[in-house]
Design a protein around this motif. Structure first.
Motif, mmCIF file in Angstrom:
data_model
loop_
_atom_site.group_PDB
_atom_site.id
_atom_site.type_symbol
_atom_site.label_atom_id
_atom_site.label_comp_id
_atom_site.label_asym_id
_atom_site.label_seq_id
_atom_site.Cartn_x
_atom_site.Cartn_y
_atom_site.Cartn_z
ATOM 1 N N LEU A 184 40.979 30.895 41.078
ATOM 2 C CA LEU A 184 42.131 31.197 41.914
ATOM 3 C C LEU A 184 43.434 30.959 41.157
ATOM 4 O O LEU A 184 44.313 31.825 41.122
ATOM 5 C CB LEU A 184 42.107 30.343 43.181
ATOM 6 C CG LEU A 184 43.352 30.391 44.067
ATOM 7 C CD1 LEU A 184 43.502 31.774 44.678
ATOM 8 C CD2 LEU A 184 43.289 29.330 45.126
ATOM 9 N N MET A 185 43.560 29.800 40.547
ATOM 10 C CA MET A 185 44.809 29.464 39.856
ATOM 11 C C MET A 185 45.052 30.374 38.648
ATOM 12 O O MET A 185 46.168 30.831 38.419
ATOM 13 C CB MET A 185 44.809 27.998 39.422
ATOM 14 C CG MET A 185 44.795 27.039 40.588
ATOM 15 S SD MET A 185 46.060 27.367 41.810
ATOM 16 C CE MET A 185 47.526 27.056 40.899
ATOM 17 N N THR A 186 44.012 30.650 37.894
ATOM 18 C CA THR A 186 44.175 31.523 36.734
ATOM 19 C C THR A 186 44.466 32.954 37.166
ATOM 20 O O THR A 186 45.260 33.649 36.534
ATOM 21 C CB THR A 186 42.932 31.470 35.842
ATOM 22 O OG1 THR A 186 42.613 30.114 35.563
ATOM 23 C CG2 THR A 186 43.159 32.204 34.541
ATOM 24 N N GLY A 224 35.191 31.559 35.500
ATOM 25 C CA GLY A 224 36.149 32.018 36.506
ATOM 26 C C GLY A 224 37.534 32.225 35.935
ATOM 27 O O GLY A 224 38.180 33.249 36.174
ATOM 28 N N GLY A 225 37.998 31.267 35.162
ATOM 29 C CA GLY A 225 39.326 31.368 34.573
ATOM 30 C C GLY A 225 39.425 32.452 33.523
ATOM 31 O O GLY A 225 40.404 33.200 33.471
ATOM 32 N N GLY A 226 38.430 32.548 32.668
ATOM 33 C CA GLY A 226 38.455 33.553 31.604
ATOM 34 C C GLY A 226 38.426 34.971 32.141
ATOM 35 O O GLY A 226 39.191 35.833 31.698
ATOM 36 N N LEU A 227 37.559 35.218 33.114
ATOM 37 C CA LEU A 227 37.481 36.569 33.659
ATOM 38 C C LEU A 227 38.717 36.906 34.487
ATOM 39 O O LEU A 227 39.192 38.049 34.458
ATOM 40 C CB LEU A 227 36.210 36.734 34.491
ATOM 41 C CG LEU A 227 35.634 38.134 34.502
ATOM 42 C CD1 LEU A 227 35.293 38.587 33.097
ATOM 43 C CD2 LEU A 227 34.421 38.206 35.366
ATOM 44 N N VAL A 264 46.264 39.864 43.560
ATOM 45 C CA VAL A 264 45.189 39.626 44.531
ATOM 46 C C VAL A 264 43.835 39.955 43.920
ATOM 47 O O VAL A 264 42.869 39.184 44.056
ATOM 48 C CB VAL A 264 45.437 40.437 45.824
ATOM 49 C CG1 VAL A 264 44.220 40.431 46.725
ATOM 50 C CG2 VAL A 264 46.649 39.893 46.561
ATOM 51 N N VAL A 265 43.744 41.076 43.218
ATOM 52 C CA VAL A 265 42.458 41.464 42.603
ATOM 53 C C VAL A 265 42.056 40.456 41.530
ATOM 54 O O VAL A 265 40.886 40.054 41.458
ATOM 55 C CB VAL A 265 42.548 42.900 42.025
ATOM 56 C CG1 VAL A 265 41.343 43.215 41.155
ATOM 57 C CG2 VAL A 265 42.671 43.907 43.146
ATOM 58 N N ALA A 266 42.994 40.017 40.718
ATOM 59 C CA ALA A 266 42.676 39.037 39.671
ATOM 60 C C ALA A 266 42.252 37.707 40.276
ATOM 61 O O ALA A 266 41.294 37.082 39.814
ATOM 62 C CB ALA A 266 43.873 38.842 38.747
ATOM 63 N N LEU A 303 33.080 24.596 43.871
ATOM 64 C CA LEU A 303 34.484 24.422 44.241
ATOM 65 C C LEU A 303 35.393 24.394 43.006
ATOM 66 O O LEU A 303 36.485 24.966 43.014
ATOM 67 C CB LEU A 303 34.652 23.133 45.050
ATOM 68 C CG LEU A 303 36.046 22.841 45.582
ATOM 69 C CD1 LEU A 303 36.482 23.942 46.534
ATOM 70 C CD2 LEU A 303 36.068 21.499 46.277
ATOM 71 N N THR A 304 34.936 23.765 41.948
ATOM 72 C CA THR A 304 35.719 23.728 40.712
ATOM 73 C C THR A 304 35.914 25.134 40.140
ATOM 74 O O THR A 304 37.021 25.502 39.728
ATOM 75 C CB THR A 304 35.024 22.827 39.677
ATOM 76 O OG1 THR A 304 34.874 21.527 40.228
ATOM 77 C CG2 THR A 304 35.816 22.757 38.393
#
Length: 141
Positions: free
Chosen positions: A97-99, A43-46, A67-69, A90-91
Motif C-alpha cells: 500500500l505505502m509503496t 509487494g513493494g517491488g511490484l 489506485v492501481v499501483a 499484514l506486513t
C-alpha cells in the motif's frame, strides 16, 4: 513508447508468478522473519515497478494510476505474505500500500526518463532474484 512499457509490466507479473510458485513449494522451510521480508519485497517491488511504468504510460491519470499501483502492491504483498501467516500477510499488505502510493510520484519526478524505468526494472528483477537465493539456502530450525 507504449509497447516496451507493457512488455516490462507483463515481465514483472510473470516474474512474480514464477517466484510465488517457487516460494509456495518451499513455504515450510522458510521462517517468519524471512517471510516478512519476502512479502515486503514482493509487494513493494511490484507496486513500485507498476506505479512508475503506468505513470509513464498514462501521465494525465495520476489518481487512477496511484489506485492501481496501490491495489497491485496490496494484492501481491498479501498473496506472498499469506503463504506464511497472518502477521506476514499484514506486513506485505501495508508495504504494498505505502509503496503503491509513492510509486507514481517517483515516476512523475523522474520526468519520464527511460534509463530510470530500466533501472527500476533491474531493481525489481534483482529483488526477486535475491528472494530465490535467500530461500534456496533457507532451513527452518
Amino acid at each position: 513508447m507504449s509497447a516496451w512499457i507493457w512488455s516490462l509490466l507483463i515481465f514483472q507479473f510473470l516474474l512474480a508468478g514464477v517466484t510465488y510458485q517457487f516460494l509456495y513449494r518451499r513455504r515450510k522451510l522458510i521462517d517468519f522473519h524471512l517471510g516478512m521480508n519476502i512479502a515486503m519485497v514482493a509487494g513493494g517491488g511490484l507496486a513500485l515497478g507498476t506505479g512508475v511504468l503506468l505513470i509513464y504510460e498514462f501521465p494525465v491519470y495520476y489518481m487512477e494510476v496511484t489506485v492501481v499501483a496501490a491495489l497491485t502492491g496490496m494484492l501481491v504483498g498479501s498473496l506472498f505474505g499469506g503463504i506464511f501467516d497472518n502477521q506476514t500477510l499484514l506486513t506485505g499488505y501495508i508495504s504494498g500500500l505505502m509503496t503503491g502510493m509513492m510509486a507514481p510520484m517517483i515516476g512523475a519526478a523522474a520526468s519520464y526518463s527511460i534509463p530510470f524505468a530500466i533501472m527500476m526494472e533491474l531493481f525489481v528483477l534483482c529483488s526477486f532474484m535475491m528472494l530465490f537465493k535467500a530461500t534456496k539456502s533457507s532451513r527452518k530450525i
